[in-house]
Motif scaffolding. Structure first.
Motif, PDB file in Angstrom:
ATOM      1  N   ILE A 164      -5.369   1.454  -5.805  1.00 40.34           N
ATOM      2  CA  ILE A 164      -6.631   0.836  -6.104  1.00 40.34           C
ATOM      3  C   ILE A 164      -6.684  -0.457  -5.767  1.00 40.34           C
ATOM      4  CG2 ILE A 164      -8.144   0.199  -7.856  1.00 40.34           C
ATOM      5  CD1 ILE A 164      -7.458   2.809  -9.110  1.00 40.34           C
ATOM      6  N   GLY A 165      -5.410  -1.211  -5.976  1.00 42.00           N
ATOM      7  CA  GLY A 165      -5.091  -2.699  -5.740  1.00 42.00           C
ATOM      8  C   GLY A 165      -5.228  -2.932  -4.251  1.00 42.00           C
ATOM      9  N   LEU A 166      -4.592  -2.125  -3.669  1.00 47.53           N
ATOM     10  CA  LEU A 166      -4.620  -2.343  -2.059  1.00 47.53           C
ATOM     11  C   LEU A 166      -6.215  -2.331  -1.509  1.00 47.53           C
ATOM     12  CD1 LEU A 166      -1.267  -0.418  -0.741  1.00 47.53           C
ATOM     13  CD2 LEU A 166      -1.849  -3.072  -1.010  1.00 47.53           C
ATOM     14  N   THR A 198      15.321  -0.562   0.349  1.00 44.85           N
ATOM     15  CA  THR A 198      15.428   0.322   1.181  1.00 44.85           C
ATOM     16  C   THR A 198      14.019   1.093   1.792  1.00 44.85           C
ATOM     17  OG1 THR A 198      15.930   2.233  -0.080  1.00 44.85           O
ATOM     18  CG2 THR A 198      17.797   1.007   0.755  1.00 44.85           C
ATOM     19  N   THR A 199      12.806   0.125   1.651  1.00 43.96           N
ATOM     20  CA  THR A 199      11.744   0.774   1.996  1.00 43.96           C
ATOM     21  C   THR A 199      11.485   0.320   3.610  1.00 43.96           C
ATOM     22  OG1 THR A 199      10.591  -0.051  -0.342  1.00 43.96           O
ATOM     23  CG2 THR A 199       9.243   0.355   1.516  1.00 43.96           C
ATOM     24  N   GLY A 200      11.761  -0.855   3.896  1.00 41.80           N
ATOM     25  CA  GLY A 200      11.872  -1.194   5.345  1.00 41.80           C
ATOM     26  C   GLY A 200      10.450  -1.666   5.821  1.00 41.80           C
ATOM     27  N   PHE A 201       9.433  -2.158   5.182  1.00 42.85           N
ATOM     28  CA  PHE A 201       8.511  -2.629   5.414  1.00 42.85           C
ATOM     29  C   PHE A 201       8.841  -4.191   6.022  1.00 42.85           C
ATOM     30  CE2 PHE A 201       5.441   0.019   2.944  1.00 42.85           C
ATOM     31  CZ  PHE A 201       5.019   0.847   3.986  1.00 42.85           C
ATOM     32  N   CYS A 220      -1.609   5.984   1.693  1.00 44.33           N
ATOM     33  CA  CYS A 220      -0.279   6.191   2.347  1.00 44.33           C
ATOM     34  C   CYS A 220       0.854   5.072   1.894  1.00 44.33           C
ATOM     35  CB  CYS A 220      -0.408   6.247   3.989  1.00 44.33           C
ATOM     36  SG  CYS A 220      -1.541   7.952   4.506  1.00 44.33           S
ATOM     37  N   HIS A 221       0.376   3.896   2.214  1.00 42.40           N
ATOM     38  CA  HIS A 221       1.286   2.850   1.788  1.00 42.40           C
ATOM     39  C   HIS A 221       1.492   2.699   0.241  1.00 42.40           C
ATOM     40  CE1 HIS A 221      -0.012   0.347   5.616  1.00 42.40           C
ATOM     41  NE2 HIS A 221       0.676   1.140   5.970  1.00 42.40           N
ATOM     42  N   ALA A 222       0.755   3.058  -0.586  1.00 38.58           N
ATOM     43  CA  ALA A 222       0.917   3.154  -1.967  1.00 38.58           C
ATOM     44  C   ALA A 222       2.192   4.200  -2.200  1.00 38.58           C
ATOM     45  CB  ALA A 222      -0.188   3.417  -2.803  1.00 38.58           C
ATOM     46  N   MET A 223       1.886   5.458  -1.558  1.00 39.33           N
ATOM     47  CA  MET A 223       2.990   6.630  -1.778  1.00 39.33           C
ATOM     48  C   MET A 223       4.238   5.962  -1.160  1.00 39.33           C
ATOM     49  SD  MET A 223       0.757   9.974  -1.373  1.00 39.33           S
ATOM     50  CE  MET A 223       0.142   9.650   0.141  1.00 39.33           C
ATOM     51  N   SER A 224       4.203   5.213   0.064  1.00 40.38           N
ATOM     52  CA  SER A 224       5.360   4.760   0.585  1.00 40.38           C
ATOM     53  C   SER A 224       6.099   3.922  -0.129  1.00 40.38           C
ATOM     54  CB  SER A 224       5.004   4.273   2.108  1.00 40.38           C
ATOM     55  OG  SER A 224       4.562   5.197   2.819  1.00 40.38           O
ATOM     56  N   VAL A 225       5.761   2.854  -0.747  1.00 40.10           N
ATOM     57  CA  VAL A 225       5.954   1.758  -1.670  1.00 40.10           C
ATOM     58  C   VAL A 225       6.820   2.572  -2.855  1.00 40.10           C
ATOM     59  CG1 VAL A 225       5.755  -0.143  -2.982  1.00 40.10           C
ATOM     60  CG2 VAL A 225       4.513   0.050  -0.740  1.00 40.10           C
ATOM     61  N   ILE A 271       2.218  -5.392  -3.162  1.00 41.73           N
ATOM     62  CA  ILE A 271       3.429  -4.544  -2.841  1.00 41.73           C
ATOM     63  C   ILE A 271       4.418  -5.210  -3.173  1.00 41.73           C
ATOM     64  CG2 ILE A 271       4.725  -3.516  -0.777  1.00 41.73           C
ATOM     65  CD1 ILE A 271       2.031  -3.035   0.352  1.00 41.73           C
ATOM     66  N   PHE A 272       4.748  -6.498  -3.100  1.00 42.85           N
ATOM     67  CA  PHE A 272       6.078  -7.396  -3.541  1.00 42.85           C
ATOM     68  C   PHE A 272       6.329  -6.939  -5.094  1.00 42.85           C
ATOM     69  CE2 PHE A 272       8.312 -11.117  -5.054  1.00 42.85           C
ATOM     70  CZ  PHE A 272       9.188 -11.096  -4.355  1.00 42.85           C
ATOM     71  N   PHE A 273       5.201  -7.030  -5.875  1.00 47.51           N
ATOM     72  CA  PHE A 273       5.630  -6.868  -7.273  1.00 47.51           C
ATOM     73  C   PHE A 273       5.904  -5.528  -7.627  1.00 47.51           C
ATOM     74  CE2 PHE A 273       2.926 -10.533  -7.605  1.00 47.51           C
ATOM     75  CZ  PHE A 273       3.607 -11.669  -8.314  1.00 47.51           C
ATOM     76  N   PHE A 274       5.438  -4.452  -6.931  1.00 49.04           N
ATOM     77  CA  PHE A 274       6.006  -3.038  -7.046  1.00 49.04           C
ATOM     78  C   PHE A 274       7.107  -2.523  -6.586  1.00 49.04           C
ATOM     79  CE2 PHE A 274       1.460  -2.620  -8.118  1.00 49.04           C
ATOM     80  CZ  PHE A 274       1.411  -1.420  -8.931  1.00 49.04           C
TER      81      PHE A 274
END
Length: 506
Positions: free
Chosen positions: A207-209, A333-336, A221-226, A251-254
């Motif tokens: 929702i935030g994104l 180890t996310t790699g974004f 997709c990005h939320a699940m990936s993070v 994303i940084f905070f997550f």
């Protein structure tokens, strides 16, 4: 829920895996991608029937050792389930090989995020959603099994605080988990506790994104990936994301949920009232992120000062943010990569050494999180041991303080951490040797081995001097990397524990 506890662990996972195929089937129906819809719906029917048959055949089976059965089931999940996940994916893609589809599913389920389909347009949105969903399910499985299987067995990083086997507080807290009568009930209990937290955090980030301007499908997709630290993206990463800086900031905070288990499971593994301000993993992560970011920024700043062009404040801030975000992403180890990561090189004219990111991925995130690598707690134990040894060289008669737990971490905890570190290094050397036998060059083999064992697939396109394509390596090398991903996800000590007679007798 009692009937679930009577089924083998792997059969339950197989059933939920089959049920998950309804998600891309429904998405395909909404997107009018009826071919993908049919393939995944038929896959759901096929594997649901297969799961039912296996469940009926094994329902009355009572394993002699439930702990060993669950550990074997977890190994089977990461090795066998990707074979099942790859069947509808292979049929839906069409113009690919089954080994590529299987490699993609192993990479997704182990939250590695390495892909042989670099051209994002080759896959339909429903297939990208399936990749992200498989990675998300793998991350959830890691969360649950860390506290329900690994913690009672003192594996997965928990052995650092419980290595002494004495009467310390940490040991008592971990053995308290094992006091629940049935390990299967313990597994169900933590599944019901952690799944709503995991899903809720994913929903909040999604929702935030979307609020930050991202398209809903890409944001999901990005939320699940993070949350799973898989780094899977339907658009090739965050560089092309519509949310830009504000999405990266969210994303940084997550990323914090991959740095310390206290951010989501406080009290489940016996930490008591310990907060993040006293958590050695979180504090170690802050020191590493701050020091590496400062070092990279200083390097670019010195390089830019030698050029004739003057950078404005926006370019300087963008370079700093790009380094901070990307360093944190690879530590988890996310790699974004940040959208502003390349801006630092444009500003200074210097390329960023990939060795920095390799080092961060090797260290990895926190114990009992979805991050891979050596883990921060083991690095902390080795640092404390080295600090104490240096103090003894200067003051031989000094007495180390910090209490019983601190002494345990400095001694037995550091010892078992060093053993794991050596096993990890030997694993890298072995994987490199095997890759070399398939014709892969030395530097490429080194980067691929580290990316697989640390479950940081995007490392291959960033750390090497020239980006490495997973599609260009031989099929034998893909099989070796897939095995390395499973080894990196489960860790070497857990595999060795399967051959421990004490585990067999539990």
């Amino acid at each position: 829920m009692n009937w679930i506890t009577r089924l083998p662990f792997f059969v339950v996972l197989m059933g939920f895996g089959a049920l998950a195929m309804l998600v891309p089937a429904a998405h395909g129906a909404i997107m009018e991608d009826f071919m993908t819809m049919r393939v995944f719906f038929y896959g759901f029917i096929l594997f649901s029937i297969l799961t039912l048959m296996i469940a009926l055949a094994t329902a009355g089976y009572t394993p002699p050792s439930v702990a060993r059965s669950q550990l074997v089931g977890l190994l089977a999940a990461f090795t066998v389930l990707p074979l099942m996940f790859a069947v509808p994916f292979y049929e839906a893609v069409g113009n690919t090989t089954y080994i590529n589809a299987w490699f993609e599913m192993v990479s997704s389920f182990t939250t590695t995020g390495a892909t042989v389909y670099e051209n994002a347009g080759r896959l339909t949105p429903s297939l990208h959603l399936w990749r992200a969903l498989v990675g998300w399910l793998g991350g959830l499985l890691v969360w649950i099994t860390a506290v329900s299987i690994f913690a009672p067995m003192n594996l997965g990083g928990f052995e650092v605080r419980a290595a002494a086997g004495g009467s310390g507080g940490a040991v008592r807290s971990f053995t308290q988990i094992a006091k629940i009568a049935d390990p299967s009930e313990r597994l169900v209990r933590y599944t019901l506790t952690l799944t709503p937290i995991y899903a809720g955090l994913t929903l909040a980030l999604w929702i935030g994104l979307v609020i930050m301007g991202e398209f809903p499908y890409i944001a999901l997709c990005h939320a699940m990936s993070v949350l799973s630290t898989s780094g899977i993206s339907p658009i090739g990463g965050l560089y092309f994301a519509a949310s830009r800086f504000w999405g990266e900031l969210l994303i940084f905070f997550f990323f914090a949920f991959a740095l310390s288990r206290l951010t989501f499971s406080r009290g489940l593994t016996g930490e008591g009232e310990q907060g993040l301000r006293r958590d050695p993993e979180f504090l170690t992560a802050l020191v590493l992120i701050g020091s590496v970011t400062a070092l990279l920024f200083l390097r670019h700043f010195i390089g830019a000062s030698e050029t004739e062009e003057r950078a404005n404040l926006v370019e300087v801030a963008s370079a700093l943010w790009g380094a901070l975000f990307t360093v944190t992403s690879f530590l988890t180890t996310t790699g974004f990569e940040s959208h502003y990561w390349d801006g630092a090189a444009d500003w200074s004219g210097l390329d960023t050494p990939g060795l920095f990111l390799i080092g961060m991925a090797l260290i990895g995130g926190g114990v009992a999180t979805t991050a891979g690598g050596v883990k921060l707690l083991r690095i902390y134990a080795l640092y404390r041991h080295g600090e104490r040894e240096q103090e003894r060289l200067l003051h031989p008669s000094s007495v180390g303080g910090g209490g019983r737990e601190a002494r345990r971490i400095r001694k037995q905890g550091a010892f078992i951490s060093w053993v794991f570190f050596m096993l990890f290094a030997l694993s890298i050397a072995t994987i490199m040797l095997l890759l070399s036998l398939t014709g892969v060059q030395f530097e490429t083999a080194m980067v691929l081995a580290v990316s697989a064992l640390s479950t940081t697939g995007p490392l291959a396109s960033v750390a090497a001097e020239t980006p490495i394509s997973y599609a260009g390596i031989p099929d034998g090398a893909k099989a070796i990397l897939a095995a390395a991903m499973v080894l990196g996800r489960l860790e070497t000590l857990a595999i060795i524990a399967l051959f421990n007679p004490e585990i067999w007798q539990r």
